[in-house]
Design a protein around this motif. Sequence first.
Motif, short mmCIF file in Angstrom:
data_model
loop_
_atom_site.label_atom_id
_atom_site.label_comp_id
_atom_site.label_asym_id
_atom_site.label_seq_id
_atom_site.Cartn_x
_atom_site.Cartn_y
_atom_site.Cartn_z
N ARG A 114 0.86 -1.19 0.00
CA ARG A 114 0.00 0.00 0.00
C ARG A 114 0.89 1.23 0.00
O ARG A 114 1.82 1.33 0.80
N LEU A 115 0.61 2.15 -0.90
CA LEU A 115 1.42 3.35 -1.01
C LEU A 115 0.94 4.41 -0.02
O LEU A 115 -0.23 4.70 0.07
N GLY A 116 1.91 4.99 0.67
CA GLY A 116 1.61 6.06 1.60
C GLY A 116 2.14 7.39 1.09
O GLY A 116 1.89 8.43 1.68
N SER A 117 2.90 7.32 0.01
CA SER A 117 3.49 8.53 -0.57
C SER A 117 3.75 8.27 -2.05
O SER A 117 3.43 7.20 -2.56
N VAL A 118 4.35 9.24 -2.70
CA VAL A 118 4.67 9.09 -4.12
C VAL A 118 5.69 7.95 -4.26
O VAL A 118 6.70 7.94 -3.57
N PRO A 119 5.44 6.98 -5.13
CA PRO A 119 6.36 5.85 -5.27
C PRO A 119 7.67 6.25 -5.93
O PRO A 119 7.72 7.18 -6.75
N ASP A 120 8.72 5.54 -5.59
CA ASP A 120 10.03 5.73 -6.18
C ASP A 120 10.02 5.07 -7.57
O ASP A 120 9.70 3.89 -7.68
N PRO A 121 10.36 5.80 -8.64
CA PRO A 121 10.35 5.20 -9.99
C PRO A 121 11.25 3.96 -10.10
O PRO A 121 11.01 3.11 -10.94
N SER A 151 -0.19 -5.98 -7.85
CA SER A 151 1.06 -5.24 -8.04
C SER A 151 1.16 -4.66 -9.45
O SER A 151 1.56 -3.51 -9.64
N ILE A 152 0.76 -5.45 -10.45
CA ILE A 152 0.77 -4.96 -11.84
C ILE A 152 -0.21 -3.81 -11.99
O ILE A 152 0.12 -2.77 -12.57
N ARG A 153 -1.41 -3.97 -11.44
CA ARG A 153 -2.41 -2.90 -11.53
C ARG A 153 -1.92 -1.63 -10.86
O ARG A 153 -2.14 -0.52 -11.35
N GLN A 154 -1.24 -1.78 -9.72
CA GLN A 154 -0.71 -0.61 -9.02
C GLN A 154 0.34 0.11 -9.87
O GLN A 154 0.32 1.33 -9.98
N ASP A 155 1.24 -0.64 -10.48
CA ASP A 155 2.27 -0.04 -11.33
C ASP A 155 1.63 0.67 -12.54
O ASP A 155 2.10 1.73 -12.97
#
Length: 100
Positions: free
Chosen positions: A36-43, A79-83
């Motif tokens: 679960r993302l809590g902030s902007v993800p690292d590329p 995970s794929i959907r999140q990316d």
Amino acid sequence: FSVCVAGSPSRQAVSSPAVGSKIVGESCELFRPYVRLGSVPDPKTVRPEKILHASLAALLDELAAPHGGWQAVREQLLSIRQDLLVQRLHRSPLAAKVAM
């Protein structure tokens, strides 16, 4: 699994993307855990569309799929959907395949 090609151009160090800016994935890992993302993800932890296509193909291949049964497959689909979502590719043809 990793699908990076040896000799591919190296990435320059870039500061973290701003909230609302488009993210372009840089990871070469086929499988990664869903978090679960809590902030902007690292590329560097997000997979680009080309890698996501390979990840889905490997996920559907019984020999390459991660161990763990349907729970592992479900986690990888999330995970794929999140990316796809963080790169604003959630309306792409690949997203439609993942949603099926």
